[in-house]
Design an enzyme around this catalytic site. Sequence first.
Site, mmCIF file in Angstrom:
data_model
loop_
_atom_site.group_PDB
_atom_site.id
_atom_site.type_symbol
_atom_site.label_atom_id
_atom_site.label_comp_id
_atom_site.label_asym_id
_atom_site.label_seq_id
_atom_site.Cartn_x
_atom_site.Cartn_y
_atom_site.Cartn_z
ATOM 1 N N CYS A 41 -10.595 0.038 2.032
ATOM 2 C CA CYS A 41 -9.661 -0.749 1.165
ATOM 3 C C CYS A 41 -10.465 -2.007 0.797
ATOM 4 C CB CYS A 41 -8.317 -1.048 1.678
ATOM 5 S SG CYS A 41 -7.331 -1.654 0.222
ATOM 6 N N CYS A 54 -0.881 0.436 5.943
ATOM 7 C CA CYS A 54 -0.085 0.340 4.689
ATOM 8 C C CYS A 54 0.505 1.507 4.323
ATOM 9 C CB CYS A 54 -0.741 -0.544 3.795
ATOM 10 S SG CYS A 54 -2.088 0.202 2.805
#
Length: 369
Positions: free
Chosen positions: A113, A209
């Site tokens: 990410c 997440c």
Amino acid sequence: MSISFDLPHGAAGARIVVAMSGGVDSSVVAALAARTGAEVIGVTLQLYDHAEAVQRTGACCAGQDIYDAKTVADRLGIAHYVLDYESRFREGVIDRFADEYAQGRTPVPCAACNQSVKFVDLISFARELGADCLATGHYVRRIQGPGGPELHKGADAARDQSYFLYGTTREQLEFLRFPLGNLPKSEVRRLAEEAGLEVATKPDSQDICFVPDGNYADLVKKMRPQTAAPGDIVHINGRVLGRHEGVVHFTIGQRRGIEIGGQPEPLFVVRIEPESRRLIVGPRTALAVSEMRIGQMNWLAEGQRTATVKVRSLAPPVPALIGEGGQVRFEQAEYGVAPGQAAVFYDGSRVLGGGVIAETAPAVQPLAA
């Protein structure tokens, strides 16, 4: 407390873009940036579709987090943008995560990410806004060295996030700022209270997440159903010991869930063979690795041949020799080295670079059946 953002021409007339996740760390960065007198713009990424994001809790970039970031920006009197990066995040992080598990590898989605959506895309957007820098709430330090900015571990060892930022390029490091790198978490929360931010006592996000309940196997099974197919559990000496309910439930070095009794030693996952659906197991000694090959390398410091290396986020750095073509030899055998994980190289506190573990060489060859 005065924290410098190391702006090229000072704060007057400068523009700072802050990546605001809605948590206490990035909110404090925004508050510190606003204190400098520079123009501050907060940017929050929406990484899930709206209906899902509104319901999602316990993870960054969720519906409540977007609201919290907006509330902080309003209190500080700064502009705030929300960018819809759902499709980019799914393609660059979630799909890649599922594919890695389908190939029997152990991915590091937070590093992926940072290397794609958070830094590449956010930096590009910040530059479009004419920003002088992009500031984030990561616990790492950017230190000016003789050859330019260097990336170092965060001063608070319990919060250090350098393992996940090994893919930061030199060009990106020129533009990035990490104002929390010298602070402990307790001081960050104190600063949030001092600034009157409602997120001062907000809990930290946990787990991956996009898997806030921690059950990554359910996500992977849904996206890549073949990973749930049963197969054989095979000892490293070739003996079939039993059956498993899908390779998605296992990672290299894992002991729990094998459930094979009557063995002289506890069994660990040594290798995963997704095409044949075989789970290769053995005693802990079979996990010993003497060498590994690293791919997708990113170097922040060229030419160094000795370093310490971390092969898991919570593992201590161990001495290693860096050879040609990404070959790395450990000074002593290392355990739990899994293809797909990141290998990050250090010289003291400085991050030299890192890459993805492509393959490993066992320190001890298995005995024949």
